[in-house]
Design a protein around this motif. Structure first.
Motif, PDB file in Angstrom:
ATOM      1  N   ALA A  75       0.835  -1.130   0.022  1.00 29.34           N
ATOM      2  CA  ALA A  75       0.031  -0.064  -0.177  1.00 29.34           C
ATOM      3  C   ALA A  75       0.966   1.239   0.076  1.00 29.34           C
ATOM      4  O   ALA A  75       0.393   2.182  -0.371  1.00 29.34           O
ATOM      5  CB  ALA A  75      -0.665   0.004   1.324  1.00 29.34           C
ATOM      6  N   ASN A  76       1.997   1.189   0.472  1.00 27.33           N
ATOM      7  CA  ASN A  76       3.048   2.304   0.598  1.00 27.33           C
ATOM      8  C   ASN A  76       4.199   2.395  -0.344  1.00 27.33           C
ATOM      9  O   ASN A  76       5.109   2.929  -0.291  1.00 27.33           O
ATOM     10  CB  ASN A  76       3.608   2.405   2.003  1.00 27.33           C
ATOM     11  N   VAL A  77       3.931   1.550  -1.525  1.00 24.30           N
ATOM     12  CA  VAL A  77       5.160   1.120  -2.430  1.00 24.30           C
ATOM     13  C   VAL A  77       5.487   2.527  -3.111  1.00 24.30           C
ATOM     14  O   VAL A  77       6.733   2.962  -3.243  1.00 24.30           O
ATOM     15  CB  VAL A  77       4.643   0.519  -3.351  1.00 24.30           C
ATOM     16  N   ALA A  78       4.527   3.551  -3.244  1.00 17.01           N
ATOM     17  CA  ALA A  78       4.815   4.884  -4.241  1.00 17.01           C
ATOM     18  C   ALA A  78       5.722   5.899  -3.328  1.00 17.01           C
ATOM     19  O   ALA A  78       6.694   6.351  -3.728  1.00 17.01           O
ATOM     20  CB  ALA A  78       3.564   5.445  -4.460  1.00 17.01           C
ATOM     21  N   GLU A  79       5.396   5.760  -1.864  1.00 16.12           N
ATOM     22  CA  GLU A  79       5.996   6.461  -1.005  1.00 16.12           C
ATOM     23  C   GLU A  79       7.571   5.765  -0.802  1.00 16.12           C
ATOM     24  O   GLU A  79       8.527   6.778  -0.944  1.00 16.12           O
ATOM     25  CB  GLU A  79       5.471   6.669   0.465  1.00 16.12           C
ATOM     26  N   HIS A  80       7.705   4.657  -0.798  1.00 15.37           N
ATOM     27  CA  HIS A  80       9.085   4.162  -0.522  1.00 15.37           C
ATOM     28  C   HIS A  80       9.894   4.231  -1.785  1.00 15.37           C
ATOM     29  O   HIS A  80      10.867   4.569  -1.695  1.00 15.37           O
ATOM     30  CB  HIS A  80       8.873   2.605  -0.221  1.00 15.37           C
ATOM     31  N   ILE A 132      11.245   7.503  -1.919  1.00 15.50           N
ATOM     32  CA  ILE A 132      12.438   7.780  -0.818  1.00 15.50           C
ATOM     33  C   ILE A 132      13.675   7.201  -1.712  1.00 15.50           C
ATOM     34  O   ILE A 132      14.917   7.783  -1.554  1.00 15.50           O
ATOM     35  CB  ILE A 132      12.108   6.984   0.282  1.00 15.50           C
ATOM     36  N   VAL A 133      13.435   6.052  -2.194  1.00  9.35           N
ATOM     37  CA  VAL A 133      14.611   5.642  -2.920  1.00  9.35           C
ATOM     38  C   VAL A 133      15.365   6.479  -4.106  1.00  9.35           C
ATOM     39  O   VAL A 133      16.500   6.661  -4.154  1.00  9.35           O
ATOM     40  CB  VAL A 133      14.398   4.124  -3.593  1.00  9.35           C
ATOM     41  N   ARG A 134      14.134   6.980  -4.723  1.00  9.20           N
ATOM     42  CA  ARG A 134      14.451   7.885  -5.668  1.00  9.20           C
ATOM     43  C   ARG A 134      15.449   9.059  -5.200  1.00  9.20           C
ATOM     44  O   ARG A 134      16.280   9.703  -5.825  1.00  9.20           O
ATOM     45  CB  ARG A 134      13.292   8.594  -6.699  1.00  9.20           C
TER      46      ARG A 134
END
Length: 297
Positions: free
Chosen positions: A25-30, A33-35
């Motif tokens: 559910a939080n993949v976009a947020e993570h 962060i990685v980017r």
């Protein structure tokens, strides 16, 4: 069993691992962060490289600073405000503004022009005359009115002495004793299609309305029969659009016994057809033996 679990931290550690594991559910947020962290790493790598380069003595620090800024922005995926511009449909359909010509009806601001002719057919004289016409606000070839501005001539063929001689003759023929605002760059080690040339040329274009280049063959790293030769022209096209400067590049033409009608006009220029495709305007100079004059078409 339990001994192994205890060895790795026990149930409490397992709970921490579960909490730290990214949820779908939080993949976009993570991903964001990685980017962001990757961008910071690239910026640091680029800055470390620039610091090392900064200790190298340079004649023109401003050119290096411009290139350094562009390298940093490119490294982090930012174009510094020079990236593509997207217009709305309404903007696209608005009435076109009147073209702004630096030389009336011939050289439009922000364009790439090729001036072709075979050897000893006056194309260098014609390009120099265009530069002088702009610096004086006079007429090119005694016919096309030019707006006054600064002009530059980049040379890989004639050399400093010969260019000075020709400029002096052209200026005196107009009734002037000298000319201001004309920059001559001769035998530069930077060649078309290379990053160093693009950086230096961009800086030059920011201060000049017209830049003539003599010639594509002499100033390229690639043979003119190789389609990759247009990479240098593509560089100029981008700079012209961004700076509003006009580039006039001299190109050798095929010998056709004084007539360009015996072959397809698109094949008049010597080398790859990609050369023709890269330009906004192509002018070809030919000698009319019957009237002892040169025609530009």
């Amino acid at each position: 069993g339990r001994d192994q679990l205890a060895r790795f931290g026990g149930p409490g550690y397992l709970a921490q691992v579960c909490d730290a594991t990214p949820a779908v559910a939080n993949v976009a947020e993570h991903a964001a962060i990685v980017r962001r962290l990757a961008t910071q790493r690239r910026a640091l790598d680029t800055l470390h490289a620039l610091v090392a380069e900064g200790y190298t003595p340079r004649e023109d620090v401003s050119i290096w600073l411009t290139g350094a800024a562009e390298s940093l922005l490119a490294g982090v995926g930012v174009d510094g405000g020079r990236g593509p511009r997207f217009a709305t449909l309404a903007g696209v359909c608005e009435t076109l503004e009147t073209p702004d010509y630096i030389v009336e009806g011939v050289f439009r601001r922000g364009s790439l022009v090729l001036l072709g002719a075979y050897g000893s057919s006056s194309k260098t004289w014609q390009a120099l005359d265009a530069c002088i016409a702009v610096t004086l606000g006079d007429k090119w070839l005694s016919r096309f009115s030019a707006k006054r501005g600064r002009a530059a001539f980049i040379d890989w063929e004639s050399g400093a002495y010969e260019l000075r001689r020709r400029v002096q003759l052209l200026v005196r023929a107009r009734g002037w004793s000298s000319v201001e605002g004309l920059t001559i760059v001769t035998m530069t080690p930077f060649l078309l299609g290379t990053p160093d040339f693009a950086k230096a040329c961009d800086a030059l274009a920011s201060e000049h309305e017209l830049i003539a280049i003599d010639s594509l063959r002499a100033g390229s790293t690639t043979d003119e029969n190789d389609s990759r030769v247009r990479l240098g022209l593509d560089q100029l096209r981008v700079i012209a659009e961004r700076r509003g400067c006009t580039f006039v590049v001299l190109v050798h033409a095929k010998k056709t016994s004084g007539s360009i009608t015996t072959i397809d006009e698109r094949e008049t220029l010597r080398g790859s057809s990609a050369i023709f495709d890269a330009a906004d305007v192509v002018l070809v100079s030919s000698y009319d033996q019957s009237e002892e004059r040169f025609d530009v078409v």
